[in-house]
Design an enzyme around this catalytic site. Structure first.
Site, short mmCIF file in Angstrom:
data_model
loop_
_atom_site.label_atom_id
_atom_site.label_comp_id
_atom_site.label_asym_id
_atom_site.label_seq_id
_atom_site.Cartn_x
_atom_site.Cartn_y
_atom_site.Cartn_z
N HIS A 1 0.83 -1.21 0.00
CA HIS A 1 0.00 0.00 0.00
C HIS A 1 0.87 1.27 0.00
O HIS A 1 1.57 1.54 0.97
CB HIS A 1 -0.89 -0.04 1.25
CG HIS A 1 -1.85 1.09 1.37
ND1 HIS A 1 -1.86 1.94 2.45
CD2 HIS A 1 -2.85 1.50 0.55
CE1 HIS A 1 -2.83 2.82 2.30
NE2 HIS A 1 -3.44 2.58 1.16
N ARG A 2 0.82 2.00 -1.10
CA ARG A 2 1.69 3.18 -1.29
C ARG A 2 3.16 2.78 -1.14
O ARG A 2 4.00 3.53 -0.66
CB ARG A 2 1.33 4.30 -0.31
CG ARG A 2 -0.15 4.69 -0.37
CD ARG A 2 -0.52 5.75 0.66
NE ARG A 2 -1.97 5.78 0.86
CZ ARG A 2 -2.59 6.43 1.84
NH1 ARG A 2 -1.89 7.15 2.69
NH2 ARG A 2 -3.90 6.40 1.95
N GLU B 1 0.63 -0.55 -4.69
CA GLU B 1 -0.55 0.30 -4.90
C GLU B 1 -0.05 1.73 -4.76
O GLU B 1 0.75 2.03 -3.88
CB GLU B 1 -1.61 -0.01 -3.84
CG GLU B 1 -2.92 0.75 -3.99
CD GLU B 1 -2.95 2.08 -3.23
OE1 GLU B 1 -3.94 2.82 -3.40
OE2 GLU B 1 -2.00 2.39 -2.48
N ASP C 1 -1.09 6.20 -5.78
CA ASP C 1 -2.16 7.17 -6.08
C ASP C 1 -1.62 8.23 -7.02
O ASP C 1 -0.47 8.66 -6.88
CB ASP C 1 -2.61 7.85 -4.79
CG ASP C 1 -2.91 6.85 -3.69
OD1 ASP C 1 -4.04 6.35 -3.65
OD2 ASP C 1 -2.00 6.55 -2.88
N HIS D 1 -0.86 10.80 -2.56
CA HIS D 1 -2.21 10.42 -2.15
C HIS D 1 -3.15 11.61 -1.96
O HIS D 1 -4.26 11.63 -2.47
CB HIS D 1 -2.16 9.61 -0.85
CG HIS D 1 -3.52 9.22 -0.35
ND1 HIS D 1 -4.27 10.03 0.50
CD2 HIS D 1 -4.28 8.13 -0.59
CE1 HIS D 1 -5.42 9.44 0.75
NE2 HIS D 1 -5.46 8.28 0.11
N GLU E 1 -4.30 4.04 -8.43
CA GLU E 1 -5.57 4.61 -8.00
C GLU E 1 -5.69 6.04 -8.52
O GLU E 1 -4.84 6.89 -8.23
CB GLU E 1 -5.71 4.60 -6.48
CG GLU E 1 -7.05 5.18 -6.05
CD GLU E 1 -7.27 5.26 -4.55
OE1 GLU E 1 -8.15 6.04 -4.13
OE2 GLU E 1 -6.57 4.56 -3.79
N LYS F 1 -6.96 9.51 -8.24
CA LYS F 1 -7.50 10.35 -7.18
C LYS F 1 -8.23 11.54 -7.81
O LYS F 1 -7.75 12.67 -7.80
CB LYS F 1 -6.37 10.85 -6.27
CG LYS F 1 -5.60 9.75 -5.58
CD LYS F 1 -6.42 8.96 -4.60
CE LYS F 1 -6.77 9.77 -3.38
NZ LYS F 1 -7.44 8.94 -2.35
N ASP G 1 0.17 -2.22 4.33
CA ASP G 1 1.31 -1.33 4.56
C ASP G 1 2.58 -2.13 4.83
O ASP G 1 3.68 -1.62 4.69
CB ASP G 1 1.07 -0.43 5.79
CG ASP G 1 -0.07 0.56 5.57
OD1 ASP G 1 -0.31 0.94 4.41
OD2 ASP G 1 -0.71 0.96 6.56
#
Length: 247
Positions: A7-8, A34, A36, A49, A110, A112, A230
């Site tokens: 995640h990120r 992942e 953003d 993000h 993703e 945004k 994470d």
């Protein structure tokens, strides 16, 4: 096998949405990352993000009000400055895709575009995916489902996944109706029955953000397609318990 998406990037230890976090996720053995994306004032796709730079950098204001050149002067590792003395710039999506030439990692991008509609974002992202020949290694997700449908219309060859944080009735039917091959629900609503029913229907499920060991065990035990975490190191350690021993 249940895939692990960082995640990120490996954000439990490294500054989120930075090349450092992505490289460390790859080293840790994550199957995917992942990230953003937002658009700068001059139309560059950048990896961050929040709509504002305040939380994750030493700057202030909206991403959309910065030129790419000025945005690159900010330090995206300011949150974890006690751990890292080196400056980490906000990456461009081009930089991430360049790096992906050197590995086989999957990338969940993703969009945004829920707060600011960012005109032309879908076209720009899709154009880059095609330029780098990554259609089979990128998943496009968003809370803006109109954007997801538009992406599907522009590029049927690229997988799309609606994000949602509240319960949807029969989300696999919904996903199919908008042409998506997967769903990304919040872990709190990703009940085992929902995951099983969805996957039996042919719709992959990748819950976010899974950091508790108990939840990881549950997802591995039911054979969930993937999850977003994470901490890819912890996830890999737990996954090893579920893999058949070679003898």
């Amino acid at each position: 096998m249940t895939l692990i998406f960082a995640h990120r990037g490996y954000s439990a230890l490294y500054p989120e949405n930075t090349m450092k976090a992505f490289r460390e996720a790859d080293k840790a053995g994550a199957d995917g990352i992942e990230l953003d994306v937002q658009l700068t004032k001059d139309g560059e796709i950048v990896v961050i993000h929040d709509e504002k730079v305040d939380r994750t950098t030493n700057g202030k204001g909206y991403v959309k009000d910065y030129t790419f050149k000025d945005l690159r002067k900010l330090d995206a590792s300011s949150q974890k400055k006690k751990l890292f003395s080196q400056i980490e710039p906000i990456p461009s999506l081009i930089e991430v895709f360049e790096w992906m030439k050197s590995n086989r990692i999957i990338c969940n991008v993703e969009l945004k575009n829920g707060v600011f509609p960012y005109e032309g974002m879908e076209e720009k992202v899709i154009s880059l995916i095609r330029a780098y020949d990554l259609a089979d290694r990128v998943i496009l997700s968003s809370f803006n489902h109109y954007s997801i449908v538009y992406c599907r219309h522009l590029a049927p060859e690229i997988e799309t996944a609606p994000l949602f944080s509240e319960g949807l009735y029969m989300p696999w039917i919904y996903a199919e109706s908008i042409g998506s091959q997967s769903i990304h629900p919040k872990i709190t609503i990703a009940k085992s029955e929902l995951i099983k029913a969805s996957e039996e229907y042919g719709i992959a499920v990748r819950p976010y953000t899974v950091n508790k060991e108990k939840e990881m065990h549950r997802l591995f035990s039911i054979g969930c397609s993937a999850f977003i975490t994470d901490d890819p190191v912890l996830a890999k350690k737990i996954r090893n318990m579920y893999e058949p021993k070679r003898g």
